[in-house]
Design a protein around this motif. Structure first.
Motif, short mmCIF file in Angstrom:
data_model
loop_
_atom_site.label_atom_id
_atom_site.label_comp_id
_atom_site.label_asym_id
_atom_site.label_seq_id
_atom_site.Cartn_x
_atom_site.Cartn_y
_atom_site.Cartn_z
N PRO A 217 0.82 -1.21 0.00
CA PRO A 217 0.00 0.00 0.00
C PRO A 217 0.86 1.26 0.00
O PRO A 217 2.03 1.25 0.38
CB PRO A 217 -0.82 -0.12 1.29
N TRP A 218 0.24 2.36 -0.37
CA TRP A 218 0.92 3.63 -0.53
C TRP A 218 1.63 4.08 0.75
O TRP A 218 2.76 4.58 0.69
CB TRP A 218 -0.10 4.68 -0.97
N SER A 219 0.99 3.93 1.89
CA SER A 219 1.58 4.41 3.14
C SER A 219 2.89 3.70 3.46
O SER A 219 3.85 4.32 3.93
CB SER A 219 0.59 4.23 4.29
N ILE A 220 2.96 2.39 3.19
CA ILE A 220 4.17 1.62 3.49
C ILE A 220 5.28 1.95 2.49
O ILE A 220 6.45 2.10 2.86
CB ILE A 220 3.86 0.11 3.47
N VAL A 221 4.93 2.07 1.21
CA VAL A 221 5.93 2.40 0.20
C VAL A 221 6.50 3.79 0.44
O VAL A 221 7.71 4.02 0.31
CB VAL A 221 5.33 2.30 -1.22
N SER A 222 5.65 4.73 0.83
CA SER A 222 6.11 6.09 1.11
C SER A 222 7.09 6.10 2.28
O SER A 222 8.12 6.79 2.24
CB SER A 222 4.91 7.00 1.43
N LEU A 223 6.78 5.33 3.32
CA LEU A 223 7.68 5.24 4.47
C LEU A 223 9.03 4.67 4.04
O LEU A 223 10.08 5.19 4.41
CB LEU A 223 7.05 4.36 5.55
N ALA A 224 9.00 3.61 3.24
CA ALA A 224 10.24 2.99 2.78
C ALA A 224 11.05 3.95 1.92
O ALA A 224 12.29 3.99 1.99
CB ALA A 224 9.93 1.71 1.99
N PHE A 225 10.37 4.75 1.12
CA PHE A 225 11.06 5.71 0.25
C PHE A 225 11.85 6.72 1.07
O PHE A 225 13.01 7.03 0.75
CB PHE A 225 10.04 6.42 -0.64
N PHE A 226 11.27 7.23 2.14
CA PHE A 226 11.96 8.24 2.94
C PHE A 226 13.01 7.63 3.87
O PHE A 226 13.88 8.35 4.37
CB PHE A 226 10.95 9.05 3.75
N LEU A 227 12.95 6.32 4.08
CA LEU A 227 13.95 5.64 4.91
C LEU A 227 15.00 4.92 4.07
O LEU A 227 15.77 4.13 4.60
CB LEU A 227 13.26 4.63 5.84
#
Length: 227
Positions: free
Chosen positions: A13-23
């Protein structure tokens, strides 16, 4: 000027991918990234989060490049992002701040959630050289080839962080503890192993590769083996 465009589909989902992108920094697929610092972050009245980060990257000149074409191998990159939790998208723009006459790369990334709950990443980039001396096209072609390779490794890095997030859900220790340990690592082995993906590329198609990830597994062992 060279133009690059590619889309990529994550099953998460978008929320998890976004978190991974910033980390995503550091990771073993981004050994060229020296540092990454937040220099501004604030929330808009509409609820979006705006972040500006300054990233220092290390590069290497091709053998055919004239001696002294740039003063140093490092380059500062500015990254400006917007996270809209209501529209469920992340838009990120990056560009190098130095060596711009030799070559400037302006990249835009967009993460959006599909109707089926998966996440689509769209990457676009313009590679421009103003160097002249009959070398402009050669520099731009080299920049495009390097950018395409970096895009693949960048997605491998995000996928690796996604794996860490998934595993953190099954571990008694919080994700933050693992990320702290991750950022304490100072040496990563780089790898050029292609990633398997659902992707479409209007520049070149990258075939799937299901080969083993020895370097990645060793690196993950360092993270998950320490408690």
């Amino acid at each position: 000027m060279k133009f690059f465009s590619q889309s990529f589909l994550y099953d998460d989902p978008w929320s998890i991918v976004s978190l991974a992108f910033f980390l995503r920094y550091p990771n073993p697929y981004a050994a060229h990234v020296i540092s990454c610092d937040v220099i501004d972050r604030h929330q808009t009245e509409s609820g979006s989060l705006l972040t500006t980060r300054l990233i220092l990257k290390r590069g290497a000149l091709p053998r055919w490049a004239p001696q002294g074409i740039i003063s140093r191998a490092e380059s500062w990159v500015i990254e400006e992002s917007e996270v809209d939790p209501f529209g469920k998208f992340v838009r990120c723009r990056t560009k190098n701040l130095d060596h711009v006459k030799v070559m400037q790369v302006e990249e835009t990334q967009l993460f959006e959630q599909n109707e089926d709950g998966r996440t689509v990443q769209t990457t676009e980039a313009y590679i421009t050289s103003r160097f002249g001396w009959g070398m402009t096209k050669r520099i731009e072609s080299h920049g495009l080839a390097r950018f395409k390779a970096h895009v693949q490794r960048s997605r491998q890095g995000v996928s690796l962080i996604l794996d860490l997030i998934r595993q953190a859900r099954l571990q008694p220790m919080a994700l933050g503890s693992y990320i702290t340990h991750l950022h304490s690592e100072h040496s990563f082995a780089s790898t050029d192993t292609p990633t398997s993906s659902h992707s479409s590329d209007n520049v070149a198609h990258v075939p799937e590769d299901h080969s083993s990830h020895t370097t990645e597994n060793t690196w993950l062992g360092k993270i998950w083996g320490s408690r």
